[in-house]
Design a protein around this motif. Structure first.
Motif, mmCIF file in Angstrom:
data_model
loop_
_atom_site.group_PDB
_atom_site.id
_atom_site.type_symbol
_atom_site.label_atom_id
_atom_site.label_comp_id
_atom_site.label_asym_id
_atom_site.label_seq_id
_atom_site.Cartn_x
_atom_site.Cartn_y
_atom_site.Cartn_z
ATOM 1 N N VAL A 1 38.115 69.912 50.579
ATOM 2 C CA VAL A 1 39.493 69.436 50.705
ATOM 3 C C VAL A 1 39.968 69.002 49.325
ATOM 4 C CG1 VAL A 1 40.978 67.707 51.799
ATOM 5 C CG2 VAL A 1 39.088 68.678 53.080
ATOM 6 N N SER A 2 41.229 69.321 49.020
ATOM 7 C CA SER A 2 41.773 68.886 47.729
ATOM 8 C C SER A 2 41.976 67.379 47.732
ATOM 9 C CB SER A 2 43.109 69.579 47.440
ATOM 10 O OG SER A 2 44.154 68.996 48.202
ATOM 11 N N ASP A 3 41.987 66.786 46.548
ATOM 12 C CA ASP A 3 42.215 65.353 46.433
ATOM 13 C C ASP A 3 43.586 64.973 46.999
ATOM 14 O OD1 ASP A 3 43.461 66.753 44.341
ATOM 15 O OD2 ASP A 3 42.854 65.338 42.791
ATOM 16 N N VAL A 4 44.572 65.847 46.833
ATOM 17 C CA VAL A 4 45.919 65.580 47.341
ATOM 18 C C VAL A 4 45.932 65.603 48.869
ATOM 19 C CG1 VAL A 4 48.308 66.420 47.370
ATOM 20 C CG2 VAL A 4 46.979 66.471 45.245
ATOM 21 N N ASP A 5 45.331 66.662 49.473
ATOM 22 C CA ASP A 5 45.265 66.730 50.936
ATOM 23 C C ASP A 5 44.434 65.579 51.488
ATOM 24 O OD1 ASP A 5 46.896 68.948 51.208
ATOM 25 O OD2 ASP A 5 45.261 70.362 51.614
ATOM 26 N N PHE A 6 43.344 65.244 50.798
ATOM 27 C CA PHE A 6 42.491 64.142 51.262
ATOM 28 C C PHE A 6 43.300 62.859 51.417
ATOM 29 C CE2 PHE A 6 39.904 60.415 50.339
ATOM 30 C CZ PHE A 6 38.909 60.527 51.308
ATOM 31 N N LYS A 7 44.075 62.523 50.407
ATOM 32 C CA LYS A 7 44.881 61.296 50.449
ATOM 33 C C LYS A 7 45.897 61.353 51.580
ATOM 34 C CE LYS A 7 47.093 57.593 48.578
ATOM 35 N NZ LYS A 7 47.450 56.835 49.731
ATOM 36 N N ARG A 8 46.645 62.443 51.664
ATOM 37 C CA ARG A 8 47.679 62.568 52.694
ATOM 38 C C ARG A 8 47.082 62.583 54.101
ATOM 39 N NH1 ARG A 8 51.873 67.141 51.322
ATOM 40 N NH2 ARG A 8 53.040 66.056 52.942
ATOM 41 N N LEU A 9 45.965 63.279 54.282
ATOM 42 C CA LEU A 9 45.357 63.371 55.611
ATOM 43 C C LEU A 9 44.683 62.069 56.029
ATOM 44 C CD1 LEU A 9 43.998 67.003 55.407
ATOM 45 C CD2 LEU A 9 45.996 66.183 56.683
ATOM 46 N N THR A 10 44.087 61.366 55.079
ATOM 47 C CA THR A 10 43.500 60.067 55.389
ATOM 48 C C THR A 10 44.593 59.088 55.807
ATOM 49 O OG1 THR A 10 41.685 60.473 53.849
ATOM 50 C CG2 THR A 10 42.065 58.188 54.482
ATOM 51 N N ASP A 11 45.691 59.071 55.069
ATOM 52 C CA ASP A 11 46.826 58.215 55.431
ATOM 53 C C ASP A 11 47.378 58.591 56.812
ATOM 54 O OD1 ASP A 11 46.554 56.910 53.001
ATOM 55 O OD2 ASP A 11 48.300 57.871 52.079
ATOM 56 N N LEU A 12 47.487 59.895 57.079
ATOM 57 C CA LEU A 12 47.981 60.370 58.372
ATOM 58 C C LEU A 12 47.066 59.905 59.499
ATOM 59 C CD1 LEU A 12 49.976 62.170 59.993
ATOM 60 C CD2 LEU A 12 48.407 64.078 59.549
ATOM 61 N N ALA A 13 45.775 60.038 59.310
ATOM 62 C CA ALA A 13 44.812 59.620 60.339
ATOM 63 C C ALA A 13 44.915 58.123 60.615
ATOM 64 C CB ALA A 13 43.390 59.988 59.918
ATOM 65 N N LEU A 14 45.002 57.334 59.563
ATOM 66 C CA LEU A 14 45.114 55.883 59.736
ATOM 67 C C LEU A 14 46.393 55.509 60.475
ATOM 68 C CD1 LEU A 14 43.819 54.682 56.253
ATOM 69 C CD2 LEU A 14 42.625 54.534 58.449
ATOM 70 N N GLY A 15 47.484 56.193 60.167
ATOM 71 C CA GLY A 15 48.758 55.905 60.805
ATOM 72 C C GLY A 15 48.863 56.413 62.239
ATOM 73 N N ALA A 16 47.991 57.319 62.628
ATOM 74 C CA ALA A 16 48.068 57.930 63.960
ATOM 75 C C ALA A 16 47.124 57.301 64.977
ATOM 76 C CB ALA A 16 47.780 59.423 63.844
#
Length: 164
Positions: A14-29
């Motif tokens: 996973v790219s560092d950019v996707d990692f950040k966005r997806l981790t934030d998405l998971a936490l928010g969901a």
């Protein structure tokens, strides 16, 4: 003996950019989709995180078009997107679905077993991955933004500020 979950899953990137966005998405969901959010967090936790420009082109990332085959011999072609862009009628699958979580980070030829919302286990194999060149890449966007934010050099004919 039951193997730990991570032993039965393929290596993902996973790219560092996707990692950040997806981790934030998971936490928010977590409140709305706790099972899928937890699975996405798990996947991000086991992913090899690399610079966006270093992700191989055959790896499923956000906005990739993926062709995959299921264990029932069905073959589908979908685009992996963020939840607000999902539209099943246009084959745009949200990363915040069980199949979206299963796809992220896989490369062509890899297989994974995933659990659907109905509790049934399925297996899919990635047949091919396409990256969309017409969409501006994250790396190009970052480079343009950095250039746009540079302060222009003062004109040669202006005097530097003087101390009072």
């Amino acid at each position: 003996m039951v193997q730990p979950k991570e032993c039965s899953k393929p290596r993902i990137v996973v790219s560092d950019v996707d990692f950040k966005r997806l981790t934030d998405l998971a936490l928010g969901a977590h409140d709305r989709f706790p099972e899928v959010a937890e699975e996405l967090e798990f996947e991000m936790g086991r992913a090899e995180v690399v610079h966006a420009a270093s992700v191989p082109t055959n790896v499923v990332r956000m906005d990739s078009t993926v062709e995959f085959r299921t264990n029932t011999a069905q073959q589908r072609r979908v685009k992996l997107v963020f939840p607000g862009e999902a539209d099943i009628s246009q084959d745009r699958i949200s990363v915040l679905t069980p199949i979206g979580v299963a796809l992220i980070g896989l490369s062509a030829g890899q297989s994974i077993t995933w659990t659907a919302r109905d509790g049934k286990q399925h297996q899919l194999t990635v047949v091919s991955v396409e990256q969309h060149e017409e969409a501006p890449s994250v790396v190009a966007f970052a480079a343009r933004r950095k250039t746009a934010l540079k302060v222009p050099a003062p004109d040669d004919d202006t005097d530097p500020p003087r101390a009072a």
